[in-house]
Design a protein around this motif. Structure first.
Motif, PDB file in Angstrom:
ATOM      1  N   GLN A 105       0.792  -1.220   0.000  1.00 60.41           N
ATOM      2  CA  GLN A 105       0.000   0.000   0.000  1.00 60.41           C
ATOM      3  C   GLN A 105       0.832   1.280   0.000  1.00 60.41           C
ATOM      4  O   GLN A 105       0.358   2.321  -0.446  1.00 60.41           O
ATOM      5  CB  GLN A 105      -0.929   0.010   1.229  1.00 60.41           C
ATOM      6  N   ARG A 106       2.059   1.202   0.477  1.00 62.24           N
ATOM      7  CA  ARG A 106       2.820   2.437   0.573  1.00 62.24           C
ATOM      8  C   ARG A 106       4.310   2.179   0.360  1.00 62.24           C
ATOM      9  O   ARG A 106       4.814   1.098   0.635  1.00 62.24           O
ATOM     10  CB  ARG A 106       2.589   3.109   1.930  1.00 62.24           C
ATOM     11  N   HIS A 107       4.988   3.188  -0.130  1.00 65.09           N
ATOM     12  CA  HIS A 107       6.430   3.123  -0.330  1.00 65.09           C
ATOM     13  C   HIS A 107       7.127   3.781   0.861  1.00 65.09           C
ATOM     14  O   HIS A 107       6.502   4.504   1.632  1.00 65.09           O
ATOM     15  CB  HIS A 107       6.805   3.837  -1.628  1.00 65.09           C
ATOM     16  N   PRO A 108       8.425   3.543   1.008  1.00 67.87           N
ATOM     17  CA  PRO A 108       9.136   4.200   2.108  1.00 67.87           C
ATOM     18  C   PRO A 108       9.029   5.717   1.992  1.00 67.87           C
ATOM     19  O   PRO A 108       9.078   6.275   0.900  1.00 67.87           O
ATOM     20  CB  PRO A 108      10.585   3.745   1.914  1.00 67.87           C
ATOM     21  N   ALA A 109       8.867   6.368   3.127  1.00 64.76           N
ATOM     22  CA  ALA A 109       8.863   7.831   3.138  1.00 64.76           C
ATOM     23  C   ALA A 109      10.293   8.339   2.993  1.00 64.76           C
ATOM     24  O   ALA A 109      11.221   7.782   3.580  1.00 64.76           O
ATOM     25  CB  ALA A 109       8.259   8.331   4.448  1.00 64.76           C
ATOM     26  N   VAL A 110      10.473   9.376   2.191  1.00 63.44           N
ATOM     27  CA  VAL A 110      11.794   9.971   1.972  1.00 63.44           C
ATOM     28  C   VAL A 110      11.767  11.395   2.502  1.00 63.44           C
ATOM     29  O   VAL A 110      10.911  12.185   2.103  1.00 63.44           O
ATOM     30  CB  VAL A 110      12.163   9.970   0.468  1.00 63.44           C
ATOM     31  N   ARG A 111      12.681  11.725   3.411  1.00 64.72           N
ATOM     32  CA  ARG A 111      12.722  13.075   3.990  1.00 64.72           C
ATOM     33  C   ARG A 111      14.087  13.692   3.745  1.00 64.72           C
ATOM     34  O   ARG A 111      15.115  13.052   3.949  1.00 64.72           O
ATOM     35  CB  ARG A 111      12.485  13.050   5.507  1.00 64.72           C
ATOM     36  N   LEU A 112      14.087  14.931   3.342  1.00 65.36           N
ATOM     37  CA  LEU A 112      15.320  15.663   3.085  1.00 65.36           C
ATOM     38  C   LEU A 112      15.593  16.617   4.239  1.00 65.36           C
ATOM     39  O   LEU A 112      14.683  17.259   4.749  1.00 65.36           O
ATOM     40  CB  LEU A 112      15.204  16.455   1.780  1.00 65.36           C
ATOM     41  N   GLY A 113      16.848  16.671   4.668  1.00 68.79           N
ATOM     42  CA  GLY A 113      17.204  17.576   5.754  1.00 68.79           C
ATOM     43  C   GLY A 113      18.700  17.812   5.782  1.00 68.79           C
ATOM     44  O   GLY A 113      19.399  17.514   4.814  1.00 68.79           O
ATOM     45  N   ARG A 114      19.163  18.346   6.906  1.00 63.71           N
ATOM     46  CA  ARG A 114      20.587  18.614   7.049  1.00 63.71           C
ATOM     47  C   ARG A 114      21.084  18.141   8.417  1.00 63.71           C
ATOM     48  O   ARG A 114      20.323  18.091   9.386  1.00 63.71           O
ATOM     49  CB  ARG A 114      20.875  20.111   6.874  1.00 63.71           C
ATOM     50  N   VAL A 115      22.368  17.829   8.480  1.00 69.40           N
ATOM     51  CA  VAL A 115      23.010  17.439   9.730  1.00 69.40           C
ATOM     52  C   VAL A 115      23.325  18.702  10.525  1.00 69.40           C
ATOM     53  O   VAL A 115      23.971  19.613  10.013  1.00 69.40           O
ATOM     54  CB  VAL A 115      24.321  16.666   9.454  1.00 69.40           C
ATOM     55  N   TYR A 116      22.843  18.796  11.771  1.00 65.59           N
ATOM     56  CA  TYR A 116      23.200  19.957  12.574  1.00 65.59           C
ATOM     57  C   TYR A 116      23.967  19.576  13.841  1.00 65.59           C
ATOM     58  O   TYR A 116      24.423  20.445  14.595  1.00 65.59           O
ATOM     59  CB  TYR A 116      21.968  20.796  12.925  1.00 65.59           C
ATOM     60  N   HIS A 117      24.143  18.273  14.087  1.00 67.44           N
ATOM     61  CA  HIS A 117      24.951  17.820  15.225  1.00 67.44           C
ATOM     62  C   HIS A 117      25.557  16.473  14.855  1.00 67.44           C
ATOM     63  O   HIS A 117      24.904  15.622  14.262  1.00 67.44           O
ATOM     64  CB  HIS A 117      24.097  17.673  16.482  1.00 67.44           C
ATOM     65  N   HIS A 118      26.830  16.276  15.201  1.00 66.52           N
ATOM     66  CA  HIS A 118      27.492  15.001  14.945  1.00 66.52           C
ATOM     67  C   HIS A 118      28.599  14.801  15.965  1.00 66.52           C
ATOM     68  O   HIS A 118      29.438  15.679  16.164  1.00 66.52           O
ATOM     69  CB  HIS A 118      28.095  14.958  13.531  1.00 66.52           C
ATOM     70  N   CYS A 119      28.570  13.672  16.649  1.00 72.61           N
ATOM     71  CA  CYS A 119      29.659  13.296  17.547  1.00 72.61           C
ATOM     72  C   CYS A 119      29.801  11.787  17.470  1.00 72.61           C
ATOM     73  O   CYS A 119      29.164  11.127  16.658  1.00 72.61           O
ATOM     74  CB  CYS A 119      29.388  13.761  18.976  1.00 72.61           C
ATOM     75  N   GLU A 120      30.668  11.219  18.310  1.00 68.43           N
ATOM     76  CA  GLU A 120      30.922   9.785  18.233  1.00 68.43           C
ATOM     77  C   GLU A 120      29.745   8.942  18.713  1.00 68.43           C
ATOM     78  O   GLU A 120      29.751   7.718  18.549  1.00 68.43           O
ATOM     79  CB  GLU A 120      32.166   9.428  19.047  1.00 68.43           C
ATOM     80  N   PHE A 121      28.738   9.564  19.300  1.00 72.56           N
ATOM     81  CA  PHE A 121      27.574   8.831  19.779  1.00 72.56           C
ATOM     82  C   PHE A 121      26.400   8.896  18.802  1.00 72.56           C
ATOM     83  O   PHE A 121      25.753   7.899  18.529  1.00 72.56           O
ATOM     84  CB  PHE A 121      27.122   9.372  21.143  1.00 72.56           C
ATOM     85  N   ASP A 122      26.113  10.092  18.305  1.00 74.86           N
ATOM     86  CA  ASP A 122      24.907  10.215  17.490  1.00 74.86           C
ATOM     87  C   ASP A 122      25.006  11.349  16.477  1.00 74.86           C
ATOM     88  O   ASP A 122      25.961  12.118  16.453  1.00 74.86           O
ATOM     89  CB  ASP A 122      23.666  10.391  18.376  1.00 74.86           C
ATOM     90  N   ILE A 123      23.986  11.393  15.631  1.00 78.29           N
ATOM     91  CA  ILE A 123      23.806  12.459  14.655  1.00 78.29           C
ATOM     92  C   ILE A 123      22.416  13.028  14.898  1.00 78.29           C
ATOM     93  O   ILE A 123      21.474  12.287  15.189  1.00 78.29           O
ATOM     94  CB  ILE A 123      23.887  11.908  13.213  1.00 78.29           C
ATOM     95  N   ALA A 124      22.280  14.335  14.787  1.00 74.68           N
ATOM     96  CA  ALA A 124      20.962  14.949  14.843  1.00 74.68           C
ATOM     97  C   ALA A 124      20.734  15.683  13.526  1.00 74.68           C
ATOM     98  O   ALA A 124      21.632  16.349  13.011  1.00 74.68           O
ATOM     99  CB  ALA A 124      20.858  15.919  16.018  1.00 74.68           C
ATOM    100  N   THR A 125      19.537  15.523  12.966  1.00 71.21           N
ATOM    101  CA  THR A 125      19.201  16.152  11.693  1.00 71.21           C
ATOM    102  C   THR A 125      17.818  16.782  11.789  1.00 71.21           C
ATOM    103  O   THR A 125      17.082  16.547  12.752  1.00 71.21           O
ATOM    104  CB  THR A 125      19.175  15.124  10.542  1.00 71.21           C
ATOM    105  N   ASP A 126      17.471  17.582  10.762  1.00 72.32           N
ATOM    106  CA  ASP A 126      16.094  18.065  10.693  1.00 72.32           C
ATOM    107  C   ASP A 126      15.294  17.280   9.650  1.00 72.32           C
ATOM    108  O   ASP A 126      14.308  17.785   9.113  1.00 72.32           O
ATOM    109  CB  ASP A 126      16.016  19.565  10.460  1.00 72.32           C
ATOM    110  N   CYS A 127      15.729  16.030   9.381  1.00 75.29           N
ATOM    111  CA  CYS A 127      14.892  15.075   8.635  1.00 75.29           C
ATOM    112  C   CYS A 127      13.816  14.558   9.605  1.00 75.29           C
ATOM    113  O   CYS A 127      14.152  13.885  10.583  1.00 75.29           O
ATOM    114  CB  CYS A 127      15.704  13.885   8.144  1.00 75.29           C
ATOM    115  N   ILE A 128      12.572  14.865   9.362  1.00 76.41           N
ATOM    116  CA  ILE A 128      11.504  14.430  10.275  1.00 76.41           C
ATOM    117  C   ILE A 128      11.404  12.906  10.291  1.00 76.41           C
ATOM    118  O   ILE A 128      11.305  12.252   9.249  1.00 76.41           O
ATOM    119  CB  ILE A 128      10.159  15.016   9.847  1.00 76.41           C
TER     120      ILE A 128
END
Length: 218
Positions: free
Chosen positions: A85-108
């Protein structure tokens, strides 16, 4: 992420080593597999396709190739896994935080997206979606750095509940979401920072005599 069927996921999906799982491909094919190790503290996990085959896979980026502000794409299935019924959702955003533990983006991302990949614009995996909040800037992903650090242990099927002894000191703070300056968004009650008198909203300008420019420096 490998021709022999290694699959990066998150620990809260894999849960523990040795679980039988089924992989479904976009063309409807299915393959049998098993969960490998899980890093509960970092939410990194590995699975393995056990059926024989030369499996399609994506390249994994090197941690040093991940740049703040770069465009990225989140790809996953929110809530529903109904491939008919549905395809994968694709979200575009940018990386605003990156360290050895995690990444944070504004991709919903939202519930159901856990374990979905984050790609750079060259199609390389830079992280795996982990947790989300109620705002645009609360989308966190396990960074490839974290997988790289514990890769051998994950591959062996180890389930790790805590950071290994001596891994590092605990300050007891987290950054305020969405800002570049080292401004505190969370101060853990009873933690070292709390006992030292730090408060939410404080900006850290130095630590142990060394200047702090961004939260990652801390």
């Amino acid at each position: 992420v490998s021709a022999d069927g290694l699959v990066m996921t998150v620990a809260h999906v894999g849960n523990h080593a040795g679980r039988r799982v089924t992989f479904t491909f976009s063309d409807g094919r299915r393959a049998n597999g098993v969960t490998l190790g899980n890093d509960k503290a970092g939410d990194a996990g590995l699975m393995k396709i056990t059926d024989r085959g030369n499996w399609p896979h994506a390249e994994v980026a090197k941690p040093e190739d991940i740049k703040l502000g770069e465009w990225c794409i989140a790809l996953s299935y929110p809530i529903s896994f109904d491939l008919q019924q549905r395809h994968p959702a694709v979200r575009l955003g940018r990386v605003y935080h990156h360290c050895e533990f995690d990444i944070a983006t504004d991709c919903i991302i939202m519930g159901g997206d856990s374990g979905g990949p984050i790609f750079d614009l060259e199609g390389r995996v830079i992280g795996i979606s982990s947790t989300c909040g109620d705002t645009l800037l609360e989308n966190r992903h396990v960074s490839v750095d974290r997988f790289q650090r514990y890769w051998d242990r994950l591959l062996k099927g180890e389930d790790m509940d805590d950071l290994e002894p001596g891994y590092g000191a605990i300050v007891g703070v987290e950054s305020e979401i969405g800002v570049d300056v080292p401004k505190l968004g969370i101060v853990t009650p009873g933690g070292p920072a709390d006992k030292a008198g730090l408060k939410v909203g404080d900006t850290v300008i130095s630590f142990a005599g060394k200047p702090i420019r961004i939260f990652h420096d801390l």
